[in-house]
Design an enzyme around this catalytic site. Structure first.
Site, PDB file in Angstrom:
ATOM      1  CB  CYS A   1     -64.183 -47.935  40.183  1.00  0.00           C
ATOM      2  SG  CYS A   1     -63.837 -46.068  39.156  1.00  0.00           S
TER       3      CYS A   1
ATOM      4  CG  ASP B   1     -61.140 -44.292  39.749  1.00  0.00           C
ATOM      5  OD1 ASP B   1     -61.093 -44.470  41.075  1.00  0.00           O
ATOM      6  OD2 ASP B   1     -59.957 -45.244  39.107  1.00  0.00           O
TER       7      ASP B   1
ATOM      8  CB  CYS C   1     -57.016 -47.969  39.810  1.00  0.00           C
ATOM      9  SG  CYS C   1     -57.603 -48.453  37.740  1.00  0.00           S
TER      10      CYS C   1
ATOM     11  CB  CYS D   1     -58.896 -47.907  33.729  1.00  0.00           C
ATOM     12  SG  CYS D   1     -59.618 -49.512  34.919  1.00  0.00           S
TER      13      CYS D   1
END
Ligand code: FES
Length: 127
Positions: A35, A37, A60, A104
């Site tokens: 992603c 991140d 995110c 996450c």
């Protein structure tokens, strides 16, 4: 049912412990290649206790909420306790994350582990 719990929304909209610690003695940065991140953890450790924890997350909403909750959880903990923090504990404290957002919370666990790893190495070098 809402996609995100109230706690996730709260920690995303009002994240705790955002920023850096100037005299941090344990810093760890991790990223997720999929992603893109990135999460950076700053810890201030004294006598084996985490006095302060802050983070910078370019990611995110779930990553921000996870870092916020994770820093809250480890503040005041010993290095040993914090090194056992799991992403499940972070997810549970947030009252859950959607399945595709579990990674996450893994990022938060990894960022703390990385910071603690760097702390132990720094200590080793000093001695
Ligand atoms: Fe990758 Fe959230 S989508 S950390």
């Amino acid at each position: 049912m809402a996609l995100y719990s109230d706690k996730v929304m709260d920690h995303f909209l009002n994240p705790r412990n955002v920023g850096s610690i100037e005299d941090a003695n344990a810093v760890g940065e991790v990223g997720n290649a999929k992603c893109g991140d990135i999460m950076k953890m700053y810890l201030k450790i004294e006598d084996g206790v985490i006095l302060d924890a802050k983070f910078e997350t370019f990611g995110c909403a779930s990553a921000i909420a996870s870092s916020s909750m994770a820093t809250e959880l480890i503040k005041g903990q010993t290095v040993e306790e914090a090194s056992k923090l799991t992403n499940q504990a972070v997810t549970e404290a947030l009252d859950g994350l959607p399945a595709h957002k579990i990674h996450c919370s893994v990022l938060a666990q990894e960022a703390i582990a990385k910071a603690l790893e760097n702390y132990n190495q720094a200590e080793h070098l000093d001695s």
